[in-house]
Write an enzyme that holds these catalytic residues in place. Sequence first.
Site, short mmCIF file in Angstrom:
data_model
loop_
_atom_site.label_atom_id
_atom_site.label_comp_id
_atom_site.label_asym_id
_atom_site.label_seq_id
_atom_site.Cartn_x
_atom_site.Cartn_y
_atom_site.Cartn_z
CG ASP A 11 -1.76 1.20 1.38
OD1 ASP A 11 -1.60 2.14 0.58
OD2 ASP A 11 -2.60 1.23 2.30
CG ASP A 51 -5.43 0.38 0.73
OD1 ASP A 51 -5.14 -0.83 0.64
OD2 ASP A 51 -5.52 0.97 1.83
CD GLN A 93 -0.89 2.79 4.84
OE1 GLN A 93 -1.49 3.81 5.15
NE2 GLN A 93 -1.33 1.59 5.16
CG ASN A 103 14.39 -10.94 1.27
OD1 ASN A 103 13.20 -10.60 1.21
ND2 ASN A 103 14.79 -12.18 1.09
CE1 TYR A 230 -2.08 -4.50 13.59
CE2 TYR A 230 -1.92 -4.37 15.98
CZ TYR A 230 -2.17 -5.09 14.83
OH TYR A 230 -2.49 -6.41 14.92
CE LYS A 233 -5.94 -5.89 11.14
NZ LYS A 233 -5.07 -5.63 12.30
NE ARG A 267 -11.31 5.48 12.47
CZ ARG A 267 -10.65 6.59 12.15
NH1 ARG A 267 -9.34 6.62 12.22
NH2 ARG A 267 -11.29 7.67 11.77
CE1 TYR A 348 -6.25 5.27 13.94
CE2 TYR A 348 -7.16 3.08 13.66
CZ TYR A 348 -6.85 4.32 13.14
OH TYR A 348 -7.12 4.60 11.83
C1 F6R Z 1 -5.57 -1.49 5.16
C2 F6R Z 1 -5.94 -0.17 5.63
C3 F6R Z 1 -6.31 0.08 7.04
C4 F6R Z 1 -5.71 1.38 7.55
C5 F6R Z 1 -6.37 1.84 8.81
C6 F6R Z 1 -5.68 3.03 9.43
O1 F6R Z 1 -5.40 -1.45 3.80
O2 F6R Z 1 -5.96 0.74 4.82
O3 F6R Z 1 -5.93 -0.98 7.86
O4 F6R Z 1 -4.36 1.23 7.75
O5 F6R Z 1 -7.69 2.09 8.51
O6 F6R Z 1 -6.07 4.20 8.79
P1 F6R Z 1 -5.49 5.66 9.13
O7 F6R Z 1 -4.05 5.63 8.76
O8 F6R Z 1 -6.27 6.54 8.23
O9 F6R Z 1 -5.73 5.92 10.57
MG MG Z 2 -4.60 -2.26 1.92
MG MG Z 3 -4.19 0.48 3.46
#
Ligand code: F6R
Ligand code: MG
Ligand code: MG
Length: 366
Positions: A11, A51, A93, A103, A230, A233, A267, A348
């Site tokens: 991503d 994404d 990200q 690698n 974190y 995902k 999230r 979070y």
């Molecule tokens: C996975 C993905 C989500 C975001 C999560 C955090 O593709 O996009 O797991 O990483 O929603 O989002 P932000 O960074 O906007 O707080």
């Molecule tokens: Mg993704």
């Molecule tokens: Mg993402």
Amino acid sequence: MKITLSVLKADIGSIGGHIIPSKALINEVKNFVQENGKNIIIDSYISHTGDDIAILCTHERGVSDEKIHKMAWDAFIAGTAVAKEQGLYGAGQDLLKDAFSGNIKGMGPAVAEMEFEERPNEPFVFFAADKTDPGAYNLPFYLAFVDPMYCAGLILSPKMSAGFTFRIVDVEHTEKDKIIDLNAPEDIYDIAALLRDNERYVIESIYARNTGNQAASISTTRLHNIAGKYTGKDDPVALIRVQGEFPATGEVLAPFQIGHFVAGFMRGSHIGPLMPCKLNTSISYFDGPPVVTGAAFCVKEGKFTEPADVFDHPFWDYVRMQVSEKAIIIRRQGFSGAAMLPYSELEYGGIVDKLEKLDKKFTFKD
Ligand code: F6R
Ligand code: MG
Ligand code: MG
């Protein structure tokens, strides 16, 4: 001919939140791979699921090859530059390290690779999932390779009668890969005991016991284990060889009709059903639901056919309706209980800080 099938996915930024990479970003990665892969890859296919952008390619350099990984890393860096120019959300990200160090594994992007002697006809399916983690494949691939209720070939085909070996990784162990090899059918209770825990034990690869040939390779990256926190995902990719000594394409697809509940909805912190979607599907309801796409190919001397979209069929429209209903049902209970992930899996830290503050305000009666 011996070929290596590699898929590297990241991503690196998307439009309108965590929805879909821009056309300019996709073109940049495509052009980069075409230009810089000239002398090292045989063929490539660039796609996106939600994404995430994935580089699927063939070559003769074996797995974990530095040149292939570096080319993909540089393609993701070039894509990130476009993402930044366009102001895409989450630009770069998944690129957790500053410099390439041999690698791509352990640097953020997800990788699945297999080296094998090409059969005279070589069909395989490339799966990509968004808004979930590698454990999302545990149940469907367990059922497709172990359970005759889903995989009729296990009782009908002599080529499959010996069953399959599962290599399972304990992803909580980060210093070194901690793995176990277990054989189906005799170890299925042990396999199930591990695979029930999608966040800790994940299938890395599967092998046909009749021939020893590799059937499956799955990315096992857990970003939070690399970054120490974190960061999004892991959105896993998988390569599954089909037919002959392996399950038929339809047997591999069959368990996806369950739309089982996985981690990664909104999230990265909620449970939602995994929806089998058409190729290049974006993301919508509650930043989800978690999606999986499948592109089936044949490969000859490393050259791909065009992809066949395995979930583009009226049958899966019906499944998508049912999965939508499951998504709505679990969403009705909002943050409560099973709908939201436990603290250890939340993306979070905010809620932990909140609880620490509240804990200080608690008093004891009497
Ligand atoms: C996975 C993905 C989500 C975001 C999560 C955090 O593709 O996009 O797991 O990483 O929603 O989002 P932000 O960074 O906007 O707080
Ligand atoms: Mg993704
Ligand atoms: Mg993402």
